[in-house]
Design a protein around this motif. Sequence first.
Motif, PDB file in Angstrom:
ATOM      1  N   ARG A  72       9.102  83.675  47.619  1.00 31.92           N
ATOM      2  CA  ARG A  72       9.708  82.380  47.268  1.00 31.92           C
ATOM      3  C   ARG A  72       9.506  82.006  45.810  1.00 31.92           C
ATOM      4  O   ARG A  72      10.425  81.518  45.149  1.00 31.92           O
ATOM      5  CB  ARG A  72       9.117  81.280  48.164  1.00 31.92           C
ATOM      6  CG  ARG A  72       9.676  79.879  47.896  1.00 31.92           C
ATOM      7  CD  ARG A  72       9.158  78.873  48.909  1.00 31.92           C
ATOM      8  NE  ARG A  72       7.707  78.837  48.943  1.00 31.92           N
ATOM      9  CZ  ARG A  72       6.951  78.154  48.082  1.00 31.92           C
ATOM     10  NH1 ARG A  72       7.511  77.447  47.106  1.00 31.92           N
ATOM     11  NH2 ARG A  72       5.640  78.168  48.191  1.00 31.92           N
ATOM     12  N   THR A  73       8.286  82.257  45.263  1.00 33.46           N
ATOM     13  CA  THR A  73       7.967  81.773  43.914  1.00 33.46           C
ATOM     14  C   THR A  73       7.962  82.870  42.849  1.00 33.46           C
ATOM     15  O   THR A  73       8.169  82.585  41.671  1.00 33.46           O
ATOM     16  CB  THR A  73       6.587  81.103  43.899  1.00 33.46           C
ATOM     17  OG1 THR A  73       5.570  82.105  44.125  1.00 33.46           O
ATOM     18  CG2 THR A  73       6.490  80.026  44.973  1.00 33.46           C
ATOM     19  N   GLY A  74       7.665  84.111  43.248  1.00 33.78           N
ATOM     20  CA  GLY A  74       7.624  85.216  42.295  1.00 33.78           C
ATOM     21  C   GLY A  74       6.386  85.264  41.425  1.00 33.78           C
ATOM     22  O   GLY A  74       6.289  86.104  40.523  1.00 33.78           O
ATOM     23  N   LYS A  75       5.383  84.406  41.685  1.00 36.62           N
ATOM     24  CA  LYS A  75       4.189  84.351  40.845  1.00 36.62           C
ATOM     25  C   LYS A  75       2.935  84.621  41.663  1.00 36.62           C
ATOM     26  O   LYS A  75       2.839  84.239  42.833  1.00 36.62           O
ATOM     27  CB  LYS A  75       4.061  82.973  40.173  1.00 36.62           C
ATOM     28  CG  LYS A  75       5.232  82.602  39.279  1.00 36.62           C
ATOM     29  CD  LYS A  75       5.349  83.541  38.091  1.00 36.62           C
ATOM     30  CE  LYS A  75       6.560  83.206  37.233  1.00 36.62           C
ATOM     31  NZ  LYS A  75       6.730  84.164  36.127  1.00 36.62           N
ATOM     32  N   ALA A  76       1.947  85.270  41.016  1.00 35.26           N
ATOM     33  CA  ALA A  76       0.678  85.541  41.681  1.00 35.26           C
ATOM     34  C   ALA A  76      -0.407  85.729  40.629  1.00 35.26           C
ATOM     35  O   ALA A  76      -0.141  86.182  39.513  1.00 35.26           O
ATOM     36  CB  ALA A  76       0.764  86.786  42.559  1.00 35.26           C
ATOM     37  N   SER A  77      -1.634  85.389  41.008  1.00 36.24           N
ATOM     38  CA  SER A  77      -2.786  85.676  40.162  1.00 36.24           C
ATOM     39  C   SER A  77      -3.723  86.595  40.933  1.00 36.24           C
ATOM     40  O   SER A  77      -3.961  86.393  42.123  1.00 36.24           O
ATOM     41  CB  SER A  77      -3.525  84.388  39.775  1.00 36.24           C
ATOM     42  OG  SER A  77      -4.042  83.734  40.918  1.00 36.24           O
ATOM     43  N   LEU A  78      -4.223  87.637  40.273  1.00 32.72           N
ATOM     44  CA  LEU A  78      -5.149  88.586  40.886  1.00 32.72           C
ATOM     45  C   LEU A  78      -6.536  88.272  40.354  1.00 32.72           C
ATOM     46  O   LEU A  78      -6.845  88.529  39.188  1.00 32.72           O
ATOM     47  CB  LEU A  78      -4.762  90.024  40.551  1.00 32.72           C
ATOM     48  CG  LEU A  78      -3.285  90.411  40.741  1.00 32.72           C
ATOM     49  CD1 LEU A  78      -3.104  91.899  40.485  1.00 32.72           C
ATOM     50  CD2 LEU A  78      -2.784  90.029  42.116  1.00 32.72           C
ATOM     51  N   ASN A  79      -7.388  87.695  41.217  1.00 35.24           N
ATOM     52  CA  ASN A  79      -8.713  87.238  40.819  1.00 35.24           C
ATOM     53  C   ASN A  79      -9.768  88.251  41.258  1.00 35.24           C
ATOM     54  O   ASN A  79      -9.975  88.467  42.461  1.00 35.24           O
ATOM     55  CB  ASN A  79      -9.008  85.884  41.462  1.00 35.24           C
ATOM     56  CG  ASN A  79      -8.021  84.803  41.049  1.00 35.24           C
ATOM     57  OD1 ASN A  79      -8.262  84.057  40.110  1.00 35.24           O
ATOM     58  ND2 ASN A  79      -6.903  84.716  41.759  1.00 35.24           N
ATOM     59  N   PHE A  80     -10.426  88.883  40.302  1.00 32.82           N
ATOM     60  CA  PHE A  80     -11.475  89.862  40.585  1.00 32.82           C
ATOM     61  C   PHE A  80     -12.809  89.128  40.590  1.00 32.82           C
ATOM     62  O   PHE A  80     -13.302  88.707  39.537  1.00 32.82           O
ATOM     63  CB  PHE A  80     -11.477  90.970  39.531  1.00 32.82           C
ATOM     64  CG  PHE A  80     -10.263  91.848  39.576  1.00 32.82           C
ATOM     65  CD1 PHE A  80     -10.321  93.106  40.147  1.00 32.82           C
ATOM     66  CD2 PHE A  80      -9.049  91.419  39.044  1.00 32.82           C
ATOM     67  CE1 PHE A  80      -9.198  93.925  40.196  1.00 32.82           C
ATOM     68  CE2 PHE A  80      -7.917  92.225  39.088  1.00 32.82           C
ATOM     69  CZ  PHE A  80      -7.993  93.474  39.670  1.00 32.82           C
ATOM     70  N   ILE A  81     -13.385  88.963  41.771  1.00 34.32           N
ATOM     71  CA  ILE A  81     -14.587  88.157  41.922  1.00 34.32           C
ATOM     72  C   ILE A  81     -15.828  89.040  41.909  1.00 34.32           C
ATOM     73  O   ILE A  81     -15.767  90.218  42.267  1.00 34.32           O
ATOM     74  CB  ILE A  81     -14.530  87.324  43.217  1.00 34.32           C
ATOM     75  CG1 ILE A  81     -14.275  88.221  44.422  1.00 34.32           C
ATOM     76  CG2 ILE A  81     -13.455  86.257  43.104  1.00 34.32           C
ATOM     77  CD1 ILE A  81     -14.277  87.489  45.733  1.00 34.32           C
ATOM     78  N   PRO A  82     -16.978  88.490  41.490  1.00 37.13           N
ATOM     79  CA  PRO A  82     -18.192  89.311  41.402  1.00 37.13           C
ATOM     80  C   PRO A  82     -18.791  89.623  42.767  1.00 37.13           C
ATOM     81  O   PRO A  82     -18.473  88.991  43.775  1.00 37.13           O
ATOM     82  CB  PRO A  82     -19.144  88.438  40.565  1.00 37.13           C
ATOM     83  CG  PRO A  82     -18.653  87.042  40.772  1.00 37.13           C
ATOM     84  CD  PRO A  82     -17.175  87.135  40.943  1.00 37.13           C
TER      85      PRO A  82
END
Length: 283
Positions: A72-82
């Motif tokens: 629907r939005t075409g956006k994403a963030s990939l968060n690499f957590i510790p």
Amino acid sequence: MKKKFEEIRVLDNFYQTSSFYPMPVVLIGTLAESDQTNLGPYSLVFPYVIAGEHAMMLISRATSNTAQIILRTGKASLNFIPDNKKFMKSCVALGFPGDTTEEKMKHSVFTLMDSPAMHAEDGRKRPQIIEEAIQVFECTWDESYTYQPSEMEAHFLLRIDRILMQEAWKKCLVSGKGFPKLPIDYGYRDNTNFWISRHSRPAAFGIPKGRGLNVDAIQYQAERLDPDILWEAEACGRLVNVPRVFLKTVMQGANDEVRKRGLTTVTAALLDELRDKRSVDKK
């Protein structure tokens, strides 16, 4: 005693059911219709286009919140957590299928913050990012990629718009010293648990020496490649350990940079600058 190998039946989700396959732990942020950031844990997200253009490949259940929101939005963030047990426990809770964004986010222990670029270049709003993350890839879905193996799976080619990194880890990356502790996922193996391994300190192994070409051979290659550009002997010496299959590409790149700068000679200093991929950051 000679070790014995036996064939194992290859099942669906073979990477976790039929093998030991280490994967990253990534929380993918998307923006729900309520304007709330939705977090979903994923491990099937890997570098896919690495030169010239840069992109990640995400494999997801086609019906997941994350997949439906990206469509629907075409956006994403990939968060690499510790690597942190509390964080891993929250990841498992966030991955429970069927929950709405509002239901699942009640289990989140992460702090959300606005991205430095909350609105993308195309004007669409981005999801928030995780303050505790080591690094964040902000991405846009490339809709031209259409591979769809089954109704169960969704494959998203996510073009990297920018990489954000905590200041301390950026310094480590630029200096070439230090690694963050990132968790390693072995998947949902036994229908009861997710298995996640602790990070261990990486060991450094030097590039093999004495297996490359000599300076005369490199000088000869330089003259054949472009007779209008001179190569200093010291510059040729910088390339003696470059594998033969990559030599022409490396030399052509140096020649192109020399022409770009309006120069006529490849020097050792220029090669040192080009070899250090973070030279611009260090300046």
